[in-house]
Design a protein around this motif. Structure first.
Motif, PDB file in Angstrom:
ATOM      1  N   ALA A  23       0.837  -1.202   0.000  1.00  0.00           N
ATOM      2  CA  ALA A  23       0.000   0.000   0.000  1.00  0.00           C
ATOM      3  C   ALA A  23       0.874   1.255   0.000  1.00  0.00           C
ATOM      4  O   ALA A  23       0.567   2.242  -0.694  1.00  0.00           O
ATOM      5  CB  ALA A  23      -0.924  -0.011   1.209  1.00  0.00           C
ATOM      6  N   ILE A  24       1.968   1.231   0.767  1.00  0.00           N
ATOM      7  CA  ILE A  24       2.923   2.347   0.744  1.00  0.00           C
ATOM      8  C   ILE A  24       3.612   2.427  -0.612  1.00  0.00           C
ATOM      9  O   ILE A  24       3.859   3.518  -1.144  1.00  0.00           O
ATOM     10  CB  ILE A  24       3.952   2.184   1.873  1.00  0.00           C
ATOM     11  N   LEU A  25       3.922   1.261  -1.185  1.00  0.00           N
ATOM     12  CA  LEU A  25       4.591   1.232  -2.488  1.00  0.00           C
ATOM     13  C   LEU A  25       3.726   1.866  -3.568  1.00  0.00           C
ATOM     14  O   LEU A  25       4.250   2.503  -4.497  1.00  0.00           O
ATOM     15  CB  LEU A  25       4.930  -0.210  -2.858  1.00  0.00           C
ATOM     16  N   ALA A  26       2.413   1.716  -3.471  1.00  0.00           N
ATOM     17  CA  ALA A  26       1.525   2.369  -4.443  1.00  0.00           C
ATOM     18  C   ALA A  26       1.660   3.882  -4.376  1.00  0.00           C
ATOM     19  O   ALA A  26       1.645   4.568  -5.414  1.00  0.00           O
ATOM     20  CB  ALA A  26       0.076   1.941  -4.182  1.00  0.00           C
ATOM     21  N   GLN A  27       1.801   4.430  -3.173  1.00  0.00           N
ATOM     22  CA  GLN A  27       2.010   5.878  -3.034  1.00  0.00           C
ATOM     23  C   GLN A  27       3.398   6.268  -3.549  1.00  0.00           C
ATOM     24  O   GLN A  27       3.552   7.301  -4.217  1.00  0.00           O
ATOM     25  CB  GLN A  27       1.875   6.290  -1.565  1.00  0.00           C
ATOM     26  N   TYR A  28       4.391   5.447  -3.257  1.00  0.00           N
ATOM     27  CA  TYR A  28       5.754   5.726  -3.718  1.00  0.00           C
ATOM     28  C   TYR A  28       5.804   5.728  -5.247  1.00  0.00           C
ATOM     29  O   TYR A  28       6.457   6.589  -5.856  1.00  0.00           O
ATOM     30  CB  TYR A  28       6.697   4.667  -3.148  1.00  0.00           C
ATOM     31  N   HIS A  29       5.126   4.789  -5.864  1.00  0.00           N
ATOM     32  CA  HIS A  29       5.118   4.707  -7.324  1.00  0.00           C
ATOM     33  C   HIS A  29       4.473   5.945  -7.944  1.00  0.00           C
ATOM     34  O   HIS A  29       4.933   6.448  -8.981  1.00  0.00           O
ATOM     35  CB  HIS A  29       4.360   3.445  -7.754  1.00  0.00           C
ATOM     36  N   ALA A  30       3.422   6.462  -7.312  1.00  0.00           N
ATOM     37  CA  ALA A  30       2.692   7.594  -7.876  1.00  0.00           C
ATOM     38  C   ALA A  30       3.360   8.935  -7.572  1.00  0.00           C
ATOM     39  O   ALA A  30       3.256   9.867  -8.374  1.00  0.00           O
ATOM     40  CB  ALA A  30       1.260   7.601  -7.345  1.00  0.00           C
ATOM     41  N   MET A  31       4.042   9.050  -6.450  1.00  0.00           N
ATOM     42  CA  MET A  31       4.533  10.354  -5.992  1.00  0.00           C
ATOM     43  C   MET A  31       5.989  10.624  -6.332  1.00  0.00           C
ATOM     44  O   MET A  31       6.348  11.770  -6.634  1.00  0.00           O
ATOM     45  CB  MET A  31       4.357  10.461  -4.469  1.00  0.00           C
ATOM     46  N   ILE A  32       6.839   9.617  -6.273  1.00  0.00           N
ATOM     47  CA  ILE A  32       8.284   9.835  -6.372  1.00  0.00           C
ATOM     48  C   ILE A  32       8.749   9.559  -7.792  1.00  0.00           C
ATOM     49  O   ILE A  32       8.653   8.428  -8.274  1.00  0.00           O
ATOM     50  CB  ILE A  32       9.042   8.927  -5.378  1.00  0.00           C
ATOM     51  N   PRO A  33       9.264  10.553  -8.502  1.00  0.00           N
ATOM     52  CA  PRO A  33       9.779  10.304  -9.855  1.00  0.00           C
ATOM     53  C   PRO A  33      11.170   9.672  -9.798  1.00  0.00           C
ATOM     54  O   PRO A  33      11.893   9.798  -8.809  1.00  0.00           O
ATOM     55  CB  PRO A  33       9.836  11.714 -10.463  1.00  0.00           C
ATOM     56  N   HIS A  34      11.540   8.997 -10.861  1.00  0.00           N
ATOM     57  CA  HIS A  34      12.883   8.418 -10.910  1.00  0.00           C
ATOM     58  C   HIS A  34      13.889   9.524 -11.242  1.00  0.00           C
ATOM     59  O   HIS A  34      13.585  10.470 -11.969  1.00  0.00           O
ATOM     60  CB  HIS A  34      12.951   7.295 -11.941  1.00  0.00           C
ATOM     61  N   MET A  35      15.078   9.386 -10.705  1.00  0.00           N
ATOM     62  CA  MET A  35      16.136  10.377 -10.910  1.00  0.00           C
ATOM     63  C   MET A  35      16.974  10.076 -12.147  1.00  0.00           C
ATOM     64  O   MET A  35      17.446  10.976 -12.830  1.00  0.00           O
ATOM     65  CB  MET A  35      17.037  10.442  -9.681  1.00  0.00           C
ATOM     66  N   TYR A  36      17.158   8.798 -12.450  1.00  0.00           N
ATOM     67  CA  TYR A  36      17.970   8.418 -13.616  1.00  0.00           C
ATOM     68  C   TYR A  36      17.580   7.016 -14.049  1.00  0.00           C
ATOM     69  O   TYR A  36      16.913   6.267 -13.306  1.00  0.00           O
ATOM     70  CB  TYR A  36      19.472   8.474 -13.290  1.00  0.00           C
ATOM     71  N   LYS A  37      17.986   6.665 -15.249  1.00  0.00           N
ATOM     72  CA  LYS A  37      17.784   5.324 -15.785  1.00  0.00           C
ATOM     73  C   LYS A  37      19.116   4.769 -16.277  1.00  0.00           C
ATOM     74  O   LYS A  37      20.030   5.523 -16.628  1.00  0.00           O
ATOM     75  CB  LYS A  37      16.770   5.344 -16.947  1.00  0.00           C
ATOM     76  N   TYR A  38      19.196   3.462 -16.292  1.00  0.00           N
ATOM     77  CA  TYR A  38      20.406   2.816 -16.793  1.00  0.00           C
ATOM     78  C   TYR A  38      20.017   1.494 -17.440  1.00  0.00           C
ATOM     79  O   TYR A  38      18.933   0.947 -17.187  1.00  0.00           O
ATOM     80  CB  TYR A  38      21.433   2.588 -15.687  1.00  0.00           C
ATOM     81  N   LYS A  39      20.881   0.993 -18.288  1.00  0.00           N
ATOM     82  CA  LYS A  39      20.626  -0.240 -19.023  1.00  0.00           C
ATOM     83  C   LYS A  39      21.636  -1.305 -18.635  1.00  0.00           C
ATOM     84  O   LYS A  39      22.798  -1.009 -18.380  1.00  0.00           O
ATOM     85  CB  LYS A  39      20.680   0.006 -20.535  1.00  0.00           C
TER      86      LYS A  39
END
Length: 276
Positions: free
Chosen positions: A128-144
């Motif tokens: 339930a907390i993870l659902a809020q984290y997914h919606a509120m916190i943007p990612h800072m960077y991506k990597y492959k």
């Protein structure tokens, strides 16, 4: 990297680790999981519905659960401790009732008693907390991460794309699959409850409810009556000060009043004229 402005998260992490260790040392692990057929239908131990989310029963789940709660402390820092604690309690209420109810009413009869086990641990609350984290916190960077060992041949080369949030999802995924399928059921229900809370799909009374401020260490605020008394006192003091200033201006006479209205340059010219 600390629990700054996150006292509720600190309490959850310490409580989870402490309760899990205590359950192991006191040999009471068998009180914290639910077997629908044995505990609910046969012996009517309904109190297990409120107890099964208090602790985990193995060290790996304790580790991943504590790390997941710690890494998502930014939700509390953005919301404030009072709103976050209210969210945790409302979520715990739904996740305590809904997974056992789904197992009892649907999954167990449809599977002919195969799906009967609900593991211990606050996995539904974490999701339930993870659902809020997914919606509120943007990612800072991506990597492959390349899937081939050879040199890259271009942008279309086989690779998996991750972000700085991927490790949080992996830890939560480990909890969801640790005691499949019961743990997965709790994870899905927790995510749906968190999503419903965020989109105000739950009853408004529950989403607007807040725990008392003293629960999260907030100092008691002054009541409206005290603020009203302070406002009246300040107004009375301001009125008396204004009256006294008006009396002084009347006593000073028109000459002083004219001097106050003249500019600085005019006053300097008058002073020079008086000297000669």
């Amino acid at each position: 990297m600390s629990f700054t402005n996150a006292p509720v998260t600190r309490t959850l992490v310490v409580g989870l680790v402490g309760a899990s260790i205590a359950a192991s040392l006191l040999d009471i692990k068998h009180y914290f999981y639910i077997s629908i057929g044995t505990h609910i239908l046969r012996y009517h131990q309904l109190w297990r519905v409120l107890a099964y989310q208090l602790c985990y029963l193995n060290s790996s789940e304790v580790l991943f659960g504590a790390m997941a709660l710690y890494n998502m402390r930014t939700i509390e820092q953005r919301w404030g401790s009072r709103k976050y604690a209210s969210f945790i309690l409302v979520t715990a209420l739904f996740t305590s009732i809904v997974p056992p109810l789904i197992l009892t009413a649907f999954l167990r009869p449809l599977s002919f008693g195969v799906l009967d086990f609900l593991p211990a641990g606050p996995t539904p609350i974490i999701f339930a907390i993870l659902a809020q984290y997914h919606a509120m916190i943007p990612h800072m960077y991506k990597y492959k991460v390349a899937l081939a060992t050879g040199p890259p041949t271009g942008q279309d080369s086989a690779a998996l794309t991750f972000s700085d949030k991927s490790t949080k999802y992996m830890m939560a995924g480990q909890l969801a699959m640790s005691q499949f399928p019961g743990s997965l059921l709790g994870a899905v229900v927790g995510w749906l409850v968190g999503y419903a809370w965020r989109n105000e799909a739950l009853p408004g009374v529950l989403t607007r409810w807040r725990v008392p401020g003293w629960v999260v260490g907030m100092r008691g605020q002054k009541t409206n009556a005290e603020f009203e008394n302070m406002r009246r006192r300040l107004e009375s003091e301001g009125a008396s000060t204004g009256t006294a200033s008006g009396i002084q201006q009347q006593q000073a006479g028109p000459t002083e009043g004219n001097n106050r209205r003249r500019t600085m340059g005019q006053q300097l010219i008058d002073e020079v004229r008086g000297a000669f």
